[in-house]
Design a protein around this motif. Structure first.
Motif, PDB file in Angstrom:
ATOM      1  N   TYR A  56       0.843  -1.185   0.000  1.00  0.00           N
ATOM      2  CA  TYR A  56       0.000   0.000   0.000  1.00  0.00           C
ATOM      3  C   TYR A  56       0.883   1.242   0.000  1.00  0.00           C
ATOM      4  O   TYR A  56       1.978   1.238   0.556  1.00  0.00           O
ATOM      5  N   GLN A  67       0.721   4.994   1.457  1.00  0.00           N
ATOM      6  CA  GLN A  67      -0.040   5.723   2.465  1.00  0.00           C
ATOM      7  C   GLN A  67       0.331   7.190   2.453  1.00  0.00           C
ATOM      8  O   GLN A  67       1.449   7.550   2.768  1.00  0.00           O
ATOM      9  N   GLU A  68      -0.648   8.006   2.083  1.00  0.00           N
ATOM     10  CA  GLU A  68      -0.441   9.448   2.142  1.00  0.00           C
ATOM     11  C   GLU A  68      -1.284  10.014   3.267  1.00  0.00           C
ATOM     12  O   GLU A  68      -1.643   9.323   4.191  1.00  0.00           O
ATOM     13  N   LYS A  69      -1.668  11.270   3.177  1.00  0.00           N
ATOM     14  CA  LYS A  69      -2.256  11.918   4.351  1.00  0.00           C
ATOM     15  C   LYS A  69      -3.509  11.219   4.859  1.00  0.00           C
ATOM     16  O   LYS A  69      -3.716  11.044   6.033  1.00  0.00           O
ATOM     17  N   LYS A  70      -4.360  10.824   3.921  1.00  0.00           N
ATOM     18  CA  LYS A  70      -5.685  10.369   4.348  1.00  0.00           C
ATOM     19  C   LYS A  70      -5.742   8.872   4.618  1.00  0.00           C
ATOM     20  O   LYS A  70      -6.105   8.449   5.696  1.00  0.00           O
ATOM     21  N   ALA A  71      -5.405   8.060   3.658  1.00  0.00           N
ATOM     22  CA  ALA A  71      -5.584   6.612   3.821  1.00  0.00           C
ATOM     23  C   ALA A  71      -4.694   5.869   2.846  1.00  0.00           C
ATOM     24  O   ALA A  71      -4.322   6.406   1.808  1.00  0.00           O
ATOM     25  N   PRO A  72      -4.360   4.614   3.160  1.00  0.00           N
ATOM     26  CA  PRO A  72      -3.526   3.845   2.245  1.00  0.00           C
ATOM     27  C   PRO A  72      -4.235   3.573   0.925  1.00  0.00           C
ATOM     28  O   PRO A  72      -5.443   3.350   0.894  1.00  0.00           O
ATOM     29  N   SER A 106       6.466  10.547  -2.768  1.00  0.00           N
ATOM     30  CA  SER A 106       6.738  10.694  -1.335  1.00  0.00           C
ATOM     31  C   SER A 106       5.535  10.221  -0.536  1.00  0.00           C
ATOM     32  O   SER A 106       4.427  10.715  -0.719  1.00  0.00           O
ATOM     33  N   ALA A 107       5.759   9.248   0.324  1.00  0.00           N
ATOM     34  CA  ALA A 107       4.676   8.638   1.092  1.00  0.00           C
ATOM     35  C   ALA A 107       5.290   7.596   2.018  1.00  0.00           C
ATOM     36  O   ALA A 107       6.496   7.345   1.984  1.00  0.00           O
ATOM     37  N   VAL A 108       4.441   6.983   2.809  1.00  0.00           N
ATOM     38  CA  VAL A 108       4.841   5.797   3.563  1.00  0.00           C
ATOM     39  C   VAL A 108       4.316   4.591   2.807  1.00  0.00           C
ATOM     40  O   VAL A 108       3.149   4.543   2.416  1.00  0.00           O
ATOM     41  N   LEU A 164       3.454   0.711   2.879  1.00  0.00           N
ATOM     42  CA  LEU A 164       3.130  -0.343   3.837  1.00  0.00           C
ATOM     43  C   LEU A 164       3.100  -1.696   3.159  1.00  0.00           C
ATOM     44  O   LEU A 164       2.545  -1.834   2.072  1.00  0.00           O
ATOM     45  N   LYS A 211       9.154   5.122   5.044  1.00  0.00           N
ATOM     46  CA  LYS A 211       8.833   6.507   4.678  1.00  0.00           C
ATOM     47  C   LYS A 211       9.780   6.959   3.582  1.00  0.00           C
ATOM     48  O   LYS A 211      10.978   7.080   3.800  1.00  0.00           O
ATOM     49  N   TYR A 269     -11.350   0.890   8.561  1.00  0.00           N
ATOM     50  CA  TYR A 269     -11.302   0.359   7.203  1.00  0.00           C
ATOM     51  C   TYR A 269     -12.004  -0.998   7.169  1.00  0.00           C
ATOM     52  O   TYR A 269     -12.133  -1.684   8.184  1.00  0.00           O
ATOM     53  N   TYR A 293     -10.467  13.161  13.216  1.00  0.00           N
ATOM     54  CA  TYR A 293      -9.263  13.925  13.503  1.00  0.00           C
ATOM     55  C   TYR A 293      -9.255  14.495  14.915  1.00  0.00           C
ATOM     56  O   TYR A 293      -8.306  15.147  15.312  1.00  0.00           O
ATOM     57  N   TYR A 350       3.212  10.808   9.349  1.00  0.00           N
ATOM     58  CA  TYR A 350       1.822  10.361   9.332  1.00  0.00           C
ATOM     59  C   TYR A 350       1.701   8.855   9.169  1.00  0.00           C
ATOM     60  O   TYR A 350       0.879   8.365   8.445  1.00  0.00           O
ATOM     61  N   GLN A 392       0.443   5.273   9.979  1.00  0.00           N
ATOM     62  CA  GLN A 392      -0.730   4.697  10.626  1.00  0.00           C
ATOM     63  C   GLN A 392      -0.348   3.376  11.283  1.00  0.00           C
ATOM     64  O   GLN A 392       0.388   2.588  10.716  1.00  0.00           O
TER      65      GLN A 392
END
Lengths: 114, 114
Positions: free
Chosen positions: A36, A38-43, A84-86, A88, A109, B35, B50, B101, B103
């Motif tokens: 996955y 993963q950015e700010k909101k959700a993967p 750029s993201a995490v 998973l 990251k 999720y 949030y 960020y 998760q």
């Protein structure tokens, strides 16, 4: 205890570089491995891998699974700042009676600088 | 080490029942997420929060509601369970400090609706 280990934990590269992210696992009753972003909101789902040695590709991203050595890699070529993201890694396991569970790694990251 | 716990690992309910899934995190994280995970579909965001008493709809909120009365606790409610809500439910918490960020996921609740 089931384990999913990602490396490196963080990575900084320049635009245009190629990166390889690693995921190793020690689990019982393996079913599949998932990547996955993963950015700010959700993967965001990237890949699901179930068979060894078969590369999955999507644009500049590709991934492969080695079920003998128990690892997967995620490659990103010609990186862009939007990468750029995490990232998973998760392993899906059978947990009996037709059910399954997900075990996640801690993520890598990735920061891509212009 | 961050700990995210979910109230049940496995749950079997009947169509029409009200179902509560609870998630607790012990790291004072601001953001929490629910999720569902279905084979081949990846993670899909139902709701997120949030802050205490704050909630926002994700990609598939229909048939679900949430409650966040305390910072450490985020509950997912199925008002009237249906068979198409049989799934794996994953809770996550996330720290929000600038660019960090990641998760952290709970172990998941496998819900079967008969």
């Amino acid at each position: 205890e089931d384990k999913v280990v990602q490396s490196p934990l963080s990575l900084v590269v320049h635009e245009g570089d190629t990166v390889t992210l690693n995921c190793s696992y020690e689990v019982t009753n393996f079913r599949s491995l998932l990547w996955y972003k993963q950015e700010k909101k959700a993967p965001t789902f990237l890949f699901m891998l179930t068979s060894s040695g078969i590369e999955k590709k999507s644009g500049r991203l590709s991934s492969i699974l080695d079920k003998k050595e128990l690892f997967s890699i995620l490659n990103i070529t010609a990186t862009q700042t939007g990468d750029s993201a995490v990232y998973l890694c998760a392993v899906e396991l059978y947990s009996g009676a037709g059910s399954y569970q997900l075990t996640f790694g801690k993520g890598t990251k990735l920061s891509v600088i212009p | 080490d961050v700990k995210v716990t979910q109230s049940s690992r496995y749950l079997v309910k009947r169509t029409g029942e009200k179902v509560f899934l609870e998630c607790v995190q012990d790291m004072d994280h601001e953001n929490m997420f629910w999720y569902r995970q279905d084979p081949g579909l990846g993670l899909r965001l139902i709701y997120f929060s949030y802050d205490v008493k704050m909630k926002e709809k994700g990609d598939i909120p229909e048939g679900y509601s949430v409650s966040r009365e305390k910072k450490e606790r985020f509950s997912l409610i199925l008002e009237s369970a249906s068979t198409n809500q049989t799934s794996m439910y994953l809770c996550a918490s996330q720290v929000d400090r600038g660019s960090v960020y990641t998760q952290y996921f709970g172990p998941g609740t496998r819900l079967t609706v008969l």
